[in-house]
Scaffold this active site. Structure first.
Site: not given
Length: 193
Positions: A12, A81-83, A98, A139
């Site tokens: 966080g 960290l997931k789509l 990113h 990305d």
């Protein structure tokens, strides 16, 4: 002012940055809800301490069910960290940060120290971060802000990560303020896709 949903998977630190800047009046946003795909994420504890509603959701479907209860203008992927697949009304309204200068060192599998390790192995003398709109491909969405940082010849992965994160702390709020000022469509229309 943007009504924000923050999605995170870890400590966080980006949420801390958002919160501090909102309190200081330098981020034109209001955090409505925080969602993590990791039940033990420290970011959830921080969100609760800050007074934000905080939830765990295993996937996009569960996340979207939570977000449906809030008025959300923009979804911020803050170390998520997931789509994430948004519902139709939030498509084109998802922003990611990113830890490289896209189109370098990006795409599936490139996140966190994996990026910084690849930058170091290539011998890059600059790196940085990119804030961009997220779509169905990692990305690939329109870029909002990029920040560049110089690297030393002997910088370690940890040192590169620290320099890039300092740039991220400036870039993400700047990008959100730009989106608030110019509108979401501006960024989608300025690129030829």
């Amino acid at each position: 002012m943007l009504n924000m949903a923050v999605l995170l998977s870890g400590s966080g630190r980006t949420l801390d940055n958002f919160h501090e800047r909102i309190q200081a009046g330098t981020l034109a946003g209001s955090i409505q809800v925080v969602v993590s795909n990791v039940a033990s994420a420290l970011g959830l504890d921080k969100a609760r301490r800050y007074g934000y509603p905080a939830f765990v959701a295993a996937d996009s479907e569960q996340t979207n069910a939570i977000l449906a209860a809030y008025q959300i203008d923009i979804v911020c992927l803050a170390g998520y960290l997931k789509l994430y697949v948004p519902p139709p009304h939030l498509q084109r309204r998802v922003v990611n940060i990113h830890p490289s200068l896209i189109p370098l060192f990006c795409g599936a599998g490139f996140y966190g120290d994996r990026v910084h390790r690849a930058v170091r192995q290539r011998g890059c003398l600059v790196s940085g971060c990119t804030v961009h709109f997220a779509d169905e491909a990692y990305d690939q969405g329109p870029i909002i802000v990029q920040k560049c940082v110089g690297l030393g010849l002997e910088d370690t992965v940890k040192e590169i990560a620290a320099k890039v994160f300092a740039a991220e702390c400036e870039a993400f709020p700047e990008a959100l303020n730009l989106v608030d000022e110019k509108g979401i469509d501006y960024f989608w229309e300025r690129v030829h896709r």
